[in-house]
Write a protein that holds these residues in place. Structure first.
Motif, mmCIF file in Angstrom:
data_model
loop_
_atom_site.group_PDB
_atom_site.id
_atom_site.type_symbol
_atom_site.label_atom_id
_atom_site.label_comp_id
_atom_site.label_asym_id
_atom_site.label_seq_id
_atom_site.Cartn_x
_atom_site.Cartn_y
_atom_site.Cartn_z
ATOM 1 N N LYS A 122 39.399 47.076 35.413
ATOM 2 C CA LYS A 122 38.028 46.676 35.709
ATOM 3 C C LYS A 122 37.531 45.521 34.842
ATOM 4 O O LYS A 122 36.348 45.178 34.909
ATOM 5 C CB LYS A 122 37.098 47.880 35.534
ATOM 6 N N ASP A 124 36.553 42.105 34.166
ATOM 7 C CA ASP A 124 36.121 41.116 35.156
ATOM 8 C C ASP A 124 36.862 39.798 34.991
ATOM 9 O O ASP A 124 37.234 39.394 33.877
ATOM 10 C CB ASP A 124 34.611 40.899 35.017
ATOM 11 N N HIS A 125 37.042 39.083 36.127
ATOM 12 C CA HIS A 125 37.718 37.791 36.104
ATOM 13 C C HIS A 125 36.916 36.759 35.302
ATOM 14 O O HIS A 125 37.490 35.995 34.498
ATOM 15 C CB HIS A 125 37.932 37.304 37.538
ATOM 16 N N THR A 148 42.914 41.155 37.531
ATOM 17 C CA THR A 148 42.033 39.979 37.608
ATOM 18 C C THR A 148 42.692 38.710 37.098
ATOM 19 O O THR A 148 42.055 37.652 37.108
ATOM 20 C CB THR A 148 40.758 40.240 36.797
ATOM 21 N N THR A 150 44.815 35.582 37.600
ATOM 22 C CA THR A 150 45.232 34.768 38.738
ATOM 23 C C THR A 150 45.869 33.482 38.233
ATOM 24 O O THR A 150 45.970 33.238 37.026
ATOM 25 C CB THR A 150 44.030 34.436 39.635
ATOM 26 N N SER A 153 43.523 31.625 36.094
ATOM 27 C CA SER A 153 43.523 32.116 34.715
ATOM 28 C C SER A 153 44.678 31.523 33.919
ATOM 29 O O SER A 153 44.523 31.201 32.729
ATOM 30 C CB SER A 153 43.613 33.645 34.704
#
Length: 632
Positions: A122, A124-125, A148, A150, A153
């Protein structure tokens, strides 16, 4: 006549005596406490709360130790109050952090060097992006299994963290080779890269960048990259798809060797023995190699690789079903055989007793050998017993020579010979019998008498030696233990036997071994273990018997019954003194009675078995309660 003034105390005035101490001194005192103690003391008072949550005490926050006992708001408050002091943050498994809490954590941290967000689903991105941008000095990052993370990131990591040394992005479903290319191009000091389960690793552009980075890597994990092929590995090794050139004089490939010490290619199912042959002269510093779950790998690949890896200590070939004794013989004959410590050969059904026995005899440093689901027989266990006995004999011989020369003036410590010296896994091996389990139990019971003035006596000579050797000049030692993972029916028995030995309860362990032998031999007169296996709760016997025995005699520290000087008081109620000796004597008086029922009636109500781990045994040895040994 003077009147006595009333005694004024801190309790009567409601004043905390620690308030008179300087804050710097309090911080120094509290710095000796661990994290969990600080959190508990924070509830004492408001002043202690401020001290315990001072950021200077929280350079390292490892939430894995106490996150189950803290709410998400408490954990967030702890991190945000510590702020810039935090350099090492471990939030592995903290799945309850929501979007707002993760954003608060990301904004408050700016000096991180180490971070682990493994499994924080959980997180957050946007919070992850903010966290990476604020901590440009980050050197070690573990983002494995992070939903999250990617490719965007990865671009943020490449632009914000050029000093990254270790990166783990394994099993991140939204991160592939396209995002990792930016990291490989920007992070020039990367030494540890773990990309297990990433997609697109067969891309030529990514493999080319990884080829340049691999020259400086120490650890590389590409497990479960199912699209990785032999051609991709050749491109990774040589940097070109052409055939690798070989020097006509040395017959070695003209490739600059890497410094990789750990390589994981497990479950890359498209690889074959050709990859191992290509790696033969490229990884001379290889220490740990994992290649499990690849059935196409044959012996010729290992025969080419192993002679050129003199530092190999760990090899995992689980589920490589085509391997045979040739691979084990290659390890035994190679230079790495002197330092080889861990071998995993489960589900290699072509292995025989000859290859495994050769490996045991030729690798003196071997500590862990897994042979489950193979066709080995009792001969392998007998060889393991013989090898460990010879190793202990060499250690004792060396110590005795030092004593004879006057270079070893005190008896050897118990830690020199006690403890587990070999772990052997042979469960689900159909050719093994109960005789192998009994052989390990009897080997673990062996003890030797170390004398400061006379040669070492074997366990068979203990009776004669005690008559003419002064007790003050001798030390009685266990000769190390073999930890066996065997058939399920025998596992609880041998575990309980080893636990008794680690606690120094040799008499109880020997009695249990005799009962096991009588039971397995089919003597109907012995019903002790028969009830243990047929009972509804079979783990109660061996699992709870140690606690039961200590409880019977008042909890003494000297073993069964608590008859030592540290005993907390003798229990005069004979019906509650359930030592194994009393149980056996009671059974002899009434052979038809269910002896195990007496044990079960005195057990606590908890269904969980009370085990004795090695840490508990170490505490017993430190207190001097190792039965039969003089602990120095």
């Amino acid at each position: 006549m003077s009147t006595l003034e009333p005694l004024v105390t801190a309790q009567s005035t409601g004043v905390d005596p620690t308030d008179a101490l300087p804050r710097e001194l309090l911080l120094r005192i509290f710095s000796y406490l661990n994290s969990f103690d600080l959190l508990r003391l924070s509830a004492v008072s408001r002043s202690w709360y401020d001290i315990c949550y001072d950021g200077s005490l929280w350079h390292t926050i490892d939430a894995t130790q106490y996150y189950t006992r803290l709410s998400s708001s408490q954990l967030t408050r702890l991190i945000t109050r510590s702020g810039n002091y935090v350099k090492d943050l471990n939030l592995r498994g903290c799945i309850y952090l929501d979007i707002f809490e993760s954003l608060g954590i990301a904004k408050s941290l700016s000096n991180l060097l180490f971070i682990s967000l493994e499994g924080s689903r959980k997180f957050d991105h946007n919070a992850l992006t903010q966290l990476i941008k604020n901590n440009g000095s980050l050197t070690h990052a573990d983002f494995s299994s992070l939903m999250t993370l990617t490719n965007a990131s990865c671009f943020t990591i490449s632009s914000s963290c050029p000093n990254l040394v270790s990166l783990d992005v394994s099993w991140c479903p939204y991160c592939d080779a396209n995002g990792l290319i930016d990291i490989l191009r920007s992070c020039k000091v990367l030494r540890d890269l773990r990309i297990s389960g990433c997609k697109g690793v067969e891309d030529e552009t990514f493999i080319g960048e990884l080829h340049h980075t691999a020259r400086h890597l120490r650890r590389l994990s590409m497990a479960s990259c199912t699209s990785l092929t032999d051609e991709s590995m050749r491109l990774l090794i040589s940097g070109a798809r052409d055939r690798i050139l070989v020097d006509p004089v040395t017959r070695r490939p003209n490739i600059v060797p890497t410094k990789i010490q750990y390589l994981n290619l497990s479950y890359c199912i498209l690889l074959t023995s050709q990859t191992l042959s290509d790696l033969a002269y490229v990884v001379p510093d290889l220490c740990e190699f994992e290649l499990s779950g690849i059935p196409a790998v044959l012996d010729d690949g290992f025969n080419a690789l192993i002679p050129n890896t003199p530092n190999l200590t760990y090899l995992d070939c689980e589920e490589c079903s085509q391997l045979s004794d040739s691979t084990l013989n290659a390890i035994a004959m190679a230079e790495c055989g002197k330092v080889f410590r861990h071998g995993h050969f489960s589900f290699c059904e072509n292995l025989t007793d000859d290859g495994v026995s050769n490996l045991l005899k030729s690798c003196p440093a071997l500590k862990n050998l897994e042979l489950d689901n193979t066709r080995v027989t009792d001969e392998v266990v007998n060889v393991a017993v013989q090898v460990t006995r010879e190793q202990v004999g060499k250690v004792l011989g060396t110590l005795q020579r030092l004593v004879d020369r006057g270079e070893y003036g005190v008896p050897p410590r118990a830690e020199d010979l006690t403890g587990v010296i070999l772990r052997l896994a042979t469960y689900d091996c159909p050719n093994l019998t109960w005789q192998s389990t009994l052989g390990i139990m009897r080997r673990n019971e062996e003890r030797v008498l170390f004398n400061l003035r006379r040669p070492v006596a074997s366990s068979a000579d203990l009776t004669d030696a005690r008559d003419h050797i002064s007790q003050s000049d001798t030390v009685l030692f266990p000769t190390g233990f073999i930890q066996l993972k065997c058939a399920y029916d025998h596992q609880k028995i041998i575990d309980g036997h080893l636990q008794f030995l680690l606690m120094g309860e040799f008499d109880t362990a020997i009695q249990l071994e005799r009962e096991f032998a009588e039971y397995c031999s089919g003597d109907p007169d012995y019903e002790f273990l028969r009830y243990a296996q047929d009972a509804v709760r079979p783990n109660l016997l061996v699992g709870n018997l140690p606690a039961l025995l200590n409880r019977g005699g008042g909890g003494g520290s000297n073993g069964v019954g608590g008859n030592g000087p540290a005993a907390g008081g003798q229990n005069n109620n004979a019906s509650n003194n359930f030592t194994l000796g009393n149980i056996m004597r009671s059974r002899r008086r009434n052979r038809r009675g269910p002896i195990l029922s007496q044990v079960m009636e005195s057990l606590p109500g908890d269904d969980d078995a009370v085990g004795i781990d090695e840490g508990t045994a170490v505490q017993h040895r430190r207190r001097g309660s190792f039965a039969g040994c003089a602990i120095m």
